[in-house]
Design an enzyme around this catalytic site. Structure first.
Site, PDB file in Angstrom:
ATOM      1  N   SER A 356     -22.408 -17.222 -18.315  1.00 54.76           N
ATOM      2  CA  SER A 356     -22.770 -15.994 -17.545  1.00 54.76           C
ATOM      3  C   SER A 356     -23.515 -15.988 -16.666  1.00 54.76           C
ATOM      4  O   SER A 356     -24.176 -15.197 -16.524  1.00 54.76           O
ATOM      5  CB  SER A 356     -22.815 -15.098 -18.828  1.00 54.76           C
ATOM      6  N   ASP A 357     -23.811 -17.074 -15.713  1.00 54.26           N
ATOM      7  CA  ASP A 357     -24.693 -17.389 -14.707  1.00 54.26           C
ATOM      8  C   ASP A 357     -24.290 -16.587 -13.361  1.00 54.26           C
ATOM      9  O   ASP A 357     -24.254 -17.188 -12.345  1.00 54.26           O
ATOM     10  CB  ASP A 357     -25.225 -18.635 -14.413  1.00 54.26           C
ATOM     11  N   THR A 358     -23.725 -15.272 -13.520  1.00 58.66           N
ATOM     12  CA  THR A 358     -23.056 -14.672 -12.566  1.00 58.66           C
ATOM     13  C   THR A 358     -23.255 -13.176 -12.782  1.00 58.66           C
ATOM     14  O   THR A 358     -23.588 -12.691 -13.856  1.00 58.66           O
ATOM     15  CB  THR A 358     -21.677 -14.943 -12.396  1.00 58.66           C
ATOM     16  N   VAL A 359     -23.070 -12.293 -11.592  1.00 59.21           N
ATOM     17  CA  VAL A 359     -23.157 -10.896 -11.890  1.00 59.21           C
ATOM     18  C   VAL A 359     -22.100 -10.312 -11.455  1.00 59.21           C
ATOM     19  O   VAL A 359     -21.635 -10.667 -10.179  1.00 59.21           O
ATOM     20  CB  VAL A 359     -24.485 -10.082 -11.401  1.00 59.21           C
ATOM     21  N   ARG A 525     -19.379 -10.643 -18.880  1.00 55.73           N
ATOM     22  CA  ARG A 525     -19.926  -9.541 -18.803  1.00 55.73           C
ATOM     23  C   ARG A 525     -19.247  -8.588 -17.759  1.00 55.73           C
ATOM     24  O   ARG A 525     -19.107  -8.982 -16.563  1.00 55.73           O
ATOM     25  CB  ARG A 525     -21.474  -9.332 -18.408  1.00 55.73           C
TER      26      ARG A 525
END
Length: 564
Positions: A356-359, A525
């Site tokens: 989940s190294d993203t927004v 997320r």
């Protein structure tokens, strides 16, 4: 901090009239809402949130990463997109890597400086404001909230603190140290500890004043080139100065009267559309939400869609991608029948990333405009390289390239990699005489989970009548390919019943259940804003046109939705 990260609270969806934002950090959502109240539109607010997230969640996003944007024009109904993904250095060819001793079987380590691609996010932020913004606020004013957070400091949120510490430990295990700009006395900040980033504040100020030139030329560009060269990379000032975003036409497919819009290749947006086309052949609502039949069909559809996408999608400047052919094929009944046969699909390579190294964040404003936006550094803090006195880390997106010469995603100079990050929009299906009506801005991030997440939350709305918050709260399925074992793994989040896991095992699936605590990050997320409650089964969809905005924010992150 509870290591189990139990989900014990219940959240209602946000309901409002004038404007709404949703992001993975509460402070970033506040910054975006403030821009709306100061006269900015959805595009202005989205970029303000992007910059604020670069401060408050620097492992997942920032000026050293890439971005994609979709924008719905509330006046015209037009949907346009920006591809903000960067390219490899011109010198980084397959022959160059082979000369350095690398091969498909032994590529450079993920955090190697050779995997740094040109950061596309800064140009994307500028172009989003220029092309889609209100022009009531200057670019400098849009970045004001982020500058203040970086200068004054902010208390680090719980989930962010966990992954900050984890990524620092992983970088150290790999023999690398994250730059001091992103640590406190050599340590990652703890939950609730105030973190300041004066170097990032200065970089953002220069960016606001000078625009793209502040990042792609001058001090910051030189710092980027220097840190990469010090670690064996080959990026040049020319690689940076020649970068620009690409204005793109989104691709779409219809599902039961609504249209899902995704960015075109080199992104994996096509995977979400293929998946939806396959699933339309099955009575999903009758199966029941997260039932064995529902998950079995979903898993087989994901395997088909991802196999096609991995084999066909790459940089469209380097390969012709049969987008419409693939979409037509996925709609066919014959294609859909393959799923019921438990057909084993193989994905030889590349390895499909998780995490989940993203927004992802989205905004809908009072004029009916919507901006769906995603920003990423690939791995957490990317390669871990921090240009001197700049306050941000550089992405390692090049690690997703293939070193097989016959792959559409084979590494080459000045080439964009296959990209996992995708924002989405949902509209009704317009006729020739009527412009499309915005129904939702939504997204779920997390590597190859993103296309799967888009479809799961959309089906939660469309098939099962969940409101936006319920659609995000609901336990998810993540279908993952293990390249080493050449097998598919079905990850089931805690909340899915144990008898469902057992039923899937009996059908031959390799099942990982239950996935709990911070390991839930693999399910991504998400954020959702809908225009009206069209997902409500008691509502007449054809006549319902309320302007009430409904929004939800993922409990797997630190964020929230806000409206006014």
């Amino acid at each position: 901090m509870d290591s189990d990260l139990g989900f014990s609270s219940r959240r209602s969806p946000i309901v409002c009239l004038h404007g709404c934002v949703a992001s993975s950090q509460q402070l970033a959502s506040t910054v975006g809402l403030d821009v709306l109240k100061r006269g900015g539109n959805a595009a202005d607010a989205a970029v303000a949130i992007a910059a604020a997230l670069a401060v408050t969640e620097p492992g997942s996003t920032g000026l050293g990463g890439d971005a994609f944007c979709l924008f719905f024009n509330g006046n015209t109904g037009e949907i346009r997109g920006i591809n903000g993904s960067g390219r490899t250095p011109k010198r980084l060819t397959l022959d160059f890597l082979k000369d350095r001793g690398y091969s498909a079987e032994a590529p450079p380590p993920e955090t190697d400086a050779l995997n740094v691609t040109v950061p596309g996010a800064p140009a994307c932020w500028c172009d989003t404001v220029q092309l889609f913004g209100s022009h009531k606020l200057s670019f400098q004013e849009v970045l004001t909230g982020a500058v203040e957070l970086a200068e004054v400091g902010f208390p680090v949120a719980e989930v962010t603190a966990h992954f900050w510490a984890q990524s620092v430990a992983e970088l150290r295990d790999a023999g690398k140290e994250l730059g001091g700009d992103l640590l406190i006395d050599g340590h990652p900040p703890k939950h609730g500890e105030v973190f300041r980033n004066p170097f990032l504040a200065q970089t953002l100020k220069e960016f606001g004043e000078r625009g793209k030139k502040a990042i792609y030329q001058g001090r910051v560009a030189q710092a980027i080139v220097d840190i990469i060269a010090q670690h064996g990379g080959v990026m040049t000032l020319d690689d940076l100065s020649s970068h620009d975003s690409e204005l793109v036409t989104p691709i779409s497919t219809e599902y039961k009267g609504v249209c899902l819009w995704e960015p075109p290749p080199n992104s994996q947006g096509l995977a979400a559309l293929l998946l939806l086309n396959i699933l339309e052949n099955f009575p999903l609502k009758a199966f029941g939400h997260n039932s064995p039949d529902y998950i079995h069909v979903l898993v087989e559809a994901v395997r088909l869609a991802l196999t096609d996408v991995v084999h066909y999608v790459g940089d469209p400047d380097h390969v012709t991608i049969p987008v419409q052919t693939l979409l037509d094929k996925s709609c066919s009944h014959q294609r859909a029948q393959l799923i019921s046969m438990d057909r084993a699909m193989e994905v030889v390579e590349p390895a499909l990333p998780t995490g989940s190294d993203t927004v992802y964040f989205c905004v809908v404003d009072s004029e009916g405009n919507a901006c769906s936006f995603v920003n990423s550094t690939y791995d957490c803090f990317g390669c871990g390289l921090v240009p001197k006195d700049c306050g941000f880390s550089l992405q390692n997106r090049g690690a997703f390239f293939s070193l097989h010469h016959n792959s559409v995603n084979c590494v080459a100079g000045a080439k964009r990699p296959f990209h996992t990050i995708i924002p989405a929009l949902v509209t009704d299906c317009a006729t020739d005489s009527q412009k499309p009506r915005l129904l939702a801005s939504l997204g779920v991030m997390g590597g190859m989970m993103q296309s799967q997440g888009h479809i799961q939350v959309l089906l939660n709305l469309l098939e099962f009548g969940m409101n936006p918050q319920q659609a995000l709260d609901s336990p998810r399925v993540f279908v993952q390919h293990d390249r080493k074992k050449n097998q598919w793994l079905v990850n089931l989040e805690e909340g899915i019943k144990p008898e469902v896991a057992e039923a899937l095992r009996r059908r031959g699936h390799k099942v990982n259940w239950p996935v709990t605590g911070h390991k839930r990050s693999q399910f991504g997320r998400g954020q959702i804003i809908t225009v009206g409650d069209w997902w409500n089964p008691s509502v007449n969809h054809k006549s319902h046109a309320t302007k009430v905005l409904w929004a939800g924010s993922d409990p797997r992150s630190d964020g929230c939705a806000l409206g006014y």
